[in-house]
Design a protein around this motif. Structure first.
Motif, PDB file in Angstrom:
ATOM      1  N   VAL A  46       0.835  -1.204   0.000  1.00 39.99           N
ATOM      2  CA  VAL A  46       0.000   0.000   0.000  1.00 39.99           C
ATOM      3  C   VAL A  46       0.867   1.251   0.000  1.00 39.99           C
ATOM      4  O   VAL A  46       0.579   2.227  -0.702  1.00 39.99           O
ATOM      5  N   ALA A  47       1.958   1.231   0.777  1.00 35.60           N
ATOM      6  CA  ALA A  47       2.874   2.374   0.783  1.00 35.60           C
ATOM      7  C   ALA A  47       3.482   2.585  -0.604  1.00 35.60           C
ATOM      8  O   ALA A  47       3.670   3.733  -1.049  1.00 35.60           O
ATOM      9  N   PHE A  48       3.807   1.489  -1.289  1.00 32.50           N
ATOM     10  CA  PHE A  48       4.375   1.596  -2.634  1.00 32.50           C
ATOM     11  C   PHE A  48       3.372   2.211  -3.600  1.00 32.50           C
ATOM     12  O   PHE A  48       3.717   3.085  -4.412  1.00 32.50           O
ATOM     13  N   VAL A  49       2.120   1.789  -3.505  1.00 31.99           N
ATOM     14  CA  VAL A  49       1.090   2.342  -4.391  1.00 31.99           C
ATOM     15  C   VAL A  49       0.902   3.827  -4.115  1.00 31.99           C
ATOM     16  O   VAL A  49       0.676   4.620  -5.045  1.00 31.99           O
ATOM     17  N   ARG A  50       1.004   4.226  -2.858  1.00 28.92           N
ATOM     18  CA  ARG A  50       0.896   5.655  -2.541  1.00 28.92           C
ATOM     19  C   ARG A  50       1.997   6.451  -3.234  1.00 28.92           C
ATOM     20  O   ARG A  50       1.812   7.623  -3.565  1.00 28.92           O
ATOM     21  N   GLY A  51       3.149   5.833  -3.439  1.00 23.63           N
ATOM     22  CA  GLY A  51       4.219   6.512  -4.161  1.00 23.63           C
ATOM     23  C   GLY A  51       3.804   6.885  -5.570  1.00 23.63           C
ATOM     24  O   GLY A  51       4.188   7.941  -6.092  1.00 23.63           O
ATOM     25  N   GLY A  65      -5.693  -0.128  -8.476  1.00 25.95           N
ATOM     26  CA  GLY A  65      -6.374   0.693  -9.467  1.00 25.95           C
ATOM     27  C   GLY A  65      -7.189   1.813  -8.838  1.00 25.95           C
ATOM     28  O   GLY A  65      -7.185   2.952  -9.318  1.00 25.95           O
ATOM     29  N   ARG A  66      -7.888   1.498  -7.741  1.00 27.26           N
ATOM     30  CA  ARG A  66      -8.674   2.523  -7.047  1.00 27.26           C
ATOM     31  C   ARG A  66      -7.765   3.589  -6.436  1.00 27.26           C
ATOM     32  O   ARG A  66      -8.078   4.785  -6.475  1.00 27.26           O
ATOM     33  N   MET A  67      -6.641   3.183  -5.878  1.00 23.27           N
ATOM     34  CA  MET A  67      -5.754   4.140  -5.200  1.00 23.27           C
ATOM     35  C   MET A  67      -5.081   5.098  -6.179  1.00 23.27           C
ATOM     36  O   MET A  67      -4.853   6.268  -5.853  1.00 23.27           O
ATOM     37  N   VAL A  68      -4.761   4.624  -7.382  1.00 21.48           N
ATOM     38  CA  VAL A  68      -4.124   5.511  -8.378  1.00 21.48           C
ATOM     39  C   VAL A  68      -5.160   6.217  -9.235  1.00 21.48           C
ATOM     40  O   VAL A  68      -4.801   6.979 -10.142  1.00 21.48           O
ATOM     41  N   GLY A  69      -6.441   5.962  -8.982  1.00 21.22           N
ATOM     42  CA  GLY A  69      -7.503   6.648  -9.702  1.00 21.22           C
ATOM     43  C   GLY A  69      -7.750   6.166 -11.109  1.00 21.22           C
ATOM     44  O   GLY A  69      -8.307   6.897 -11.934  1.00 21.22           O
ATOM     45  N   ASN A  70      -7.357   4.915 -11.396  1.00 24.88           N
ATOM     46  CA  ASN A  70      -7.550   4.374 -12.743  1.00 24.88           C
ATOM     47  C   ASN A  70      -7.709   2.861 -12.628  1.00 24.88           C
ATOM     48  O   ASN A  70      -6.728   2.124 -12.575  1.00 24.88           O
ATOM     49  N   THR A  71      -8.939   2.388 -12.598  1.00 26.85           N
ATOM     50  CA  THR A  71      -9.183   0.954 -12.402  1.00 26.85           C
ATOM     51  C   THR A  71      -8.677   0.120 -13.574  1.00 26.85           C
ATOM     52  O   THR A  71      -8.405  -1.072 -13.403  1.00 26.85           O
ATOM     53  N   LYS A  72      -8.540   0.748 -14.761  1.00 25.89           N
ATOM     54  CA  LYS A  72      -8.010  -0.001 -15.903  1.00 25.89           C
ATOM     55  C   LYS A  72      -6.575  -0.463 -15.643  1.00 25.89           C
ATOM     56  O   LYS A  72      -6.164  -1.521 -16.122  1.00 25.89           O
ATOM     57  N   GLN A  73      -5.815   0.338 -14.899  1.00 29.97           N
ATOM     58  CA  GLN A  73      -4.449  -0.067 -14.560  1.00 29.97           C
ATOM     59  C   GLN A  73      -4.467  -1.304 -13.659  1.00 29.97           C
ATOM     60  O   GLN A  73      -3.630  -2.197 -13.785  1.00 29.97           O
ATOM     61  N   GLY A  74      -5.431  -1.369 -12.759  1.00 28.05           N
ATOM     62  CA  GLY A  74      -5.581  -2.554 -11.913  1.00 28.05           C
ATOM     63  C   GLY A  74      -5.949  -3.779 -12.712  1.00 28.05           C
ATOM     64  O   GLY A  74      -5.435  -4.879 -12.465  1.00 28.05           O
ATOM     65  N   TYR A  75      -6.838  -3.600 -13.697  1.00 25.83           N
ATOM     66  CA  TYR A  75      -7.219  -4.729 -14.542  1.00 25.83           C
ATOM     67  C   TYR A  75      -6.029  -5.231 -15.358  1.00 25.83           C
ATOM     68  O   TYR A  75      -5.888  -6.437 -15.601  1.00 25.83           O
ATOM     69  N   ALA A  76      -5.162  -4.321 -15.791  1.00 18.84           N
ATOM     70  CA  ALA A  76      -3.978  -4.734 -16.558  1.00 18.84           C
ATOM     71  C   ALA A  76      -3.049  -5.579 -15.694  1.00 18.84           C
ATOM     72  O   ALA A  76      -2.524  -6.609 -16.141  1.00 18.84           O
ATOM     73  N   ILE A  77      -2.849  -5.164 -14.437  1.00 16.85           N
ATOM     74  CA  ILE A  77      -1.962  -5.914 -13.548  1.00 16.85           C
ATOM     75  C   ILE A  77      -2.539  -7.279 -13.227  1.00 16.85           C
ATOM     76  O   ILE A  77      -1.816  -8.295 -13.250  1.00 16.85           O
ATOM     77  N   VAL A  78      -3.829  -7.354 -12.951  1.00 11.68           N
ATOM     78  CA  VAL A  78      -4.420  -8.662 -12.647  1.00 11.68           C
ATOM     79  C   VAL A  78      -4.445  -9.537 -13.892  1.00 11.68           C
ATOM     80  O   VAL A  78      -4.360 -10.777 -13.792  1.00 11.68           O
ATOM     81  N   ALA A  79      -4.517  -8.935 -15.076  1.00 13.81           N
ATOM     82  CA  ALA A  79      -4.465  -9.708 -16.316  1.00 13.81           C
ATOM     83  C   ALA A  79      -3.084 -10.337 -16.491  1.00 13.81           C
ATOM     84  O   ALA A  79      -2.966 -11.501 -16.900  1.00 13.81           O
ATOM     85  N   VAL A  80      -2.023  -9.584 -16.178  1.00 12.90           N
ATOM     86  CA  VAL A  80      -0.674 -10.149 -16.242  1.00 12.90           C
ATOM     87  C   VAL A  80      -0.568 -11.335 -15.297  1.00 12.90           C
ATOM     88  O   VAL A  80      -0.057 -12.406 -15.659  1.00 12.90           O
ATOM     89  N   MET A  81      -1.046 -11.144 -14.065  1.00 14.75           N
ATOM     90  CA  MET A  81      -1.018 -12.241 -13.091  1.00 14.75           C
ATOM     91  C   MET A  81      -1.789 -13.454 -13.601  1.00 14.75           C
ATOM     92  O   MET A  81      -1.341 -14.602 -13.501  1.00 14.75           O
ATOM     93  N   GLY A  82      -2.974 -13.198 -14.156  1.00 15.51           N
ATOM     94  CA  GLY A  82      -3.816 -14.291 -14.627  1.00 15.51           C
ATOM     95  C   GLY A  82      -3.206 -15.055 -15.785  1.00 15.51           C
ATOM     96  O   GLY A  82      -3.266 -16.289 -15.833  1.00 15.51           O
ATOM     97  N   VAL A  83      -2.613 -14.335 -16.735  1.00 18.36           N
ATOM     98  CA  VAL A  83      -1.977 -14.990 -17.894  1.00 18.36           C
ATOM     99  C   VAL A  83      -0.822 -15.873 -17.439  1.00 18.36           C
ATOM    100  O   VAL A  83      -0.685 -17.033 -17.858  1.00 18.36           O
ATOM    101  N   MET A  84       0.022 -15.331 -16.562  1.00 18.04           N
ATOM    102  CA  MET A  84       1.164 -16.100 -16.083  1.00 18.04           C
ATOM    103  C   MET A  84       0.712 -17.317 -15.279  1.00 18.04           C
ATOM    104  O   MET A  84       1.272 -18.410 -15.413  1.00 18.04           O
TER     105      MET A  84
END
Length: 548
Positions: free
Chosen positions: A142-147, A265-284
Motif C-alpha cells: 500500500v505504501a508503494f502504491v501511494r508513491g 487501481g482505485r488508489m491511483v484513480g484508474n481501475t483499468k491499470q488494476g485490470y492490466a496488472i491482474v491480467a498479467v497475473m492471470g496470464v502467467m
C-alpha cells in the motif's frame, strides 16, 4: 472443473474485496480498538512517515517478532500446553531458523510441527506471526502504491496504521469466517494432545495428536504463509480432509493476491491499470498451471514406468490434477503449503514449482509482496519499452529515470543473487552435499529448491534434503531475512522517489499501460529475465534429469 470454479470465484470477489481493501487503507477514521492499540504501542495515527521512517518501523517490528518467537521456542518446556517429549529437540539454530521463517512470511519448517511445537507456541507464536507477517507485506504494498498516487510528497502513510488495519479489518474477519468453514469441513480444532486413536489397516492402534488446527490452517493459507500444524502439512486429513476443503484452501491462498490489483487501481484513480496488472497475473498463472498439470497428468511421478507411480507422493482423495493446481498456487504465491510431495513430482513438474518461485512469486504472489513485485516488473518493462522508442519512460505519470531504474533493477537482482550464491556454497561444501538424499541432477535440484524457497519467502521444499543442521538452519535463515527485507527497503525507497515527483501529462508518445499490448510485454519481459537468470542452474538440475 476444479480450476474453472476457482477462476469464477476469484473473479466474483475481485471487485468487492479489492474495493473493501481500498476503503480500509484510505479511511481517515479509527475504531476504538485501533485507537487503544495505537496508545499501547505509542504510535500517532495522525502522523505520516517518510520512506525511511516507514522502513525503520517495518524492520523494528519484525526484529521484535523474531526475538519474541525465538525466545518463546527455547523456553516452551516451561510454558503451558507444551509437549512433554518433543520428537525434535529445539536447538538455538532451529529456533532461529523458525523464528526468522515465520516473521518473514516464509514458514520454512525444519521440524515436524505436531511433535516439536507446543500448543501455546503454535497459537501465540506461529499463528500470530502468520497474521503479522501478512499484514506487513500488505502495508508495504500500500505504501508503494501511494508513491504512484501522490505528487510532490515525502510521506507514504503510517506503517502502524496500515499494519493494524490490515490485521483487524481484513485478515482477522476473513480468517474467522474461513476457520468456521474449515471446521464444518472436518478440520480439527481442539486441545486433544494424545487421545486421537485410530485403527490402522494392519490392525494396530495409532495415536494422532489433535490441536487448534483450523485457526492456524486458515491464516496460513489466507496470509500466504504455509507453515503446517502437522509435518504432512495440507496433505494431513486433520488439516485438509476432503476435496472441497482442498478447493477452499486454494481459494484462500489466491483471494487477496488477485484482489489487491483492484485496490491498486482505485488508489491511483484508474481501475483499468488494476485490470492490466491482474491480467498479467492471470496470464502467467494460466500458463504455469497448464504446464505443471500437463507434466504431472501426462508423466506421473519420478518413475513414470513404475506400478502406481501416478499417485506417488499424492493424496488419493485429491488426485493428481487437483494436487497440481495446489502445487502451482502455493508456489506462484509465497505460501509454501503442500497437499502433495513436490519431491515426487516429475523432473519438469518439479521444475515448474521452482520456476514459479523464481518468477518472484508475482502471479499473484504473496499478500502484498506479489503486488509490489509485479509493479516493479511493470516499471522495468516500461523502461525497456522506453529504450526501444528512445524516450524517457513513464509509468502512471511518473518518470522512470536513473534512480528509479537502479532501485527496480536492484530489487530484481537481490533474490537471484541469494539463491545462486547459497546453492553454489552448499554444493562446494562436502558436509552440505552429504545432506542430499539423492545424487546427480535431482540432488542439485534439492539444494537449488532449498535456497529458491526461503529466498523467495515461500517455505515449500523437496523433502530429500536433510535441512535441520546448524549450517542449513543458519544459511537459510539468512536467505529468508535478506530475501524479505532488502527488497522491501528497495521498494520503499522507490516509493519515496516516485512520491516526490509530480505527474507528467499523457502525450502521444506515452506507452499505454492498461492495454493488452502492455500485458503481453510484461509477461514476456518477466519470463525472459527469469530464464536468463536461472536457466544455467535449472539446466544442471531438473532439465538434465528430465532428458536423462
Amino acid at each position: 472443473m476444479f480450476f474453472a470454479v476457482l477462476a469464477v470465484a476469484l473473479a466474483v470477489v475481485h471487485v468487492p474485496l479489492g474495493d473493501y481493501m481500498y476503503r480500509v487503507y484510505s479511511s481517515q477514521k479509527h475504531s476504538r480498538t485501533e485507537i487503544l492499540i495505537y496508545r499501547l504501542i505509542g504510535a500517532n495515527p495522525s502522523s505520516e512517515q517518510t520512506w525511511t521512517a516507514y522502513a525503520r518501523s517495518v524492520l523494528a517490528f519484525s526484529a521484535v517478532g523474531i526475538v519474541f518467537l525465538f525466545t518463546m521456542q527455547l523456553v516452551q518446556q516451561w510454558l503451558p500446553l507444551h509437549l512433554h517429549h518433543p520428537a525434535t529437540p529445539m536447538t538455538a539454530a532451529l529456533a532461529w531458523n523458525t523464528a526468522v521463517s515465520f516473521v518473514t512470511n516464509t514458514n520454512w519448517q525444519n521440524y515436524a510441527g505436531e511433535s516439536t511445537q507446543g500448543y501455546l507456541v503454535q497459537m501465540a507464536g506461529l499463528a500470530v506471526q502468520n497474521f503479522a507477517s501478512a499484514a506487513v507485506g500488505m502495508a508495504v504494498a500500500v505504501a508503494f502504491v501511494r508513491g504512484f498516487a501522490r505528487q510532490h510528497s515525502i510521506e507514504l502513510g503510517n506503517f502502524w496504521v496500515d499494519l493494524v488495519r490490515g490485521t483487524l479489518r481484513i485478515l482477522l474477519p476473513i480468517a474467522c469466517l474461513g476457520a468456521v468453514v474449515l471446521i464444518a469441513g472436518g478440520v480439527v480444532q481442539n486441545f486433544h494432545l494424545n487421545d486421537q486413536v485410530v485403527h490402522t489397516l494392519a490392525g494396530s492402534r495409532q495415536i494422532i495428536t489433535g490441536g487448534p488446527v483450523a485457526s492456524q490452517e486458515v491464516i496460513k493459507e489466507l496470509g500466504t504463509n504455509g507453515g503446517g500444524f502437522y509435518n504432512a502439512n495440507s496433505a494431513h486429513p486433520f488439516e485438509n480432509p476432503t476435496p472441497w476443503t482442498n478447493w477452499v484452501e486454494v481459494f484462500l491462498i489466491l483471494v487477496i493476491g488477485f484482489s489487491l490489483p483492484r485496490t491498486f487501481g482505485r488508489m491511483v484513480g484508474n481501475t483499468k491499470q488494476g485490470y492490466a496488472i491482474v491480467a498479467v497475473m492471470g496470464v502467467m498463472a494460466a500458463i504455469s498451471l497448464t504446464l505443471i498439470t500437463l507434466f504431472q497428468v501426462r508423466h506421473h511421478g519420478t518413475v513414470p514406468t513404475a506400478a502406481g507411480a501416478a499417485l506417488e507422493g499424492v493424496e488419493q482423495r485429491f488426485g493428481v490434477a487437483n494436487s497440481a493446481v495446489f502445487a502451482d498456487a502455493t508456489t506462484l504465491t509465497s505460501t509454501g503449503a503442500v497437499d502433495s510431495s513436490h519431491d515426487s513430482y516429475t523432473s519438469l513438474g518439479g521444475l515448474m514449482t521452482m520456476f514459479n518461485m523464481q518468477l518472484g512469486e508475482v502471479a499473484p504472489g504473496g499478500v502484498g509482496s506479489g503486488l509490489y513485485g509485479m509493479l516493479i516488473l511493470a516499471v522495468i518493462t516500461v523502461f525497456v519499452a522506453g529504450l526501444m522508442v528512445g524516450r524517457t519512460p513513464e509509468y502512471l505519470g511518473k518518470k522512470i529515470a536513473a534512480r528509479e531504474i537502479k532501485l527496480a533493477a536492484s530489487y530484481f537482482l537481490v533474490t537471484p543473487l541469494i539463491v545462486l550464491l547459497g546453492t553454489a556454497i552448499a554444493m562446494a561444501l562436502p558436509g552440505e552435499r552429504a545432506a542430499m538424499l539423492n545424487t546427480g541432477p535431482h540432488g542439485l535440484s534439492e539444494v537449488l529448491y532449498a535456497f529458491t524457497s526461503p529466498a523467495n519467502n515461500n517455505g515449500s521444499a523437496f523433502a530429500g534434503l536433510a535441512g535441520n543442521t546448524v549450517w542449513y538452519n543458519t544459511a537459510l535463515g539468512l536467505a529468508m531475512l535478506l530475501g524479505r527485507f532488502v527488497p522491501m527497503i528497495l521498494v520503499l525507497a522507490l516509493a519515496g522517489s516516485l512520491a516526490r515527483q509530480g505527474r507528467a501529462p499523457v502525450s502521444l508518445g506515452t506507452l499505454p499501460t492498461h492495454k493488452p499490448q502492455f500485458v503481453g510485454l510484461v509477461v514476456a519481459v518477466t519470463a525472459i529475465l527469469v530464464a536468463l537468470t536461472f536457466l544455467p542452474a535449472l539446466a544442471l538440475g531438473p532439465l538434465a534429469e528430465g532428458v536423462h
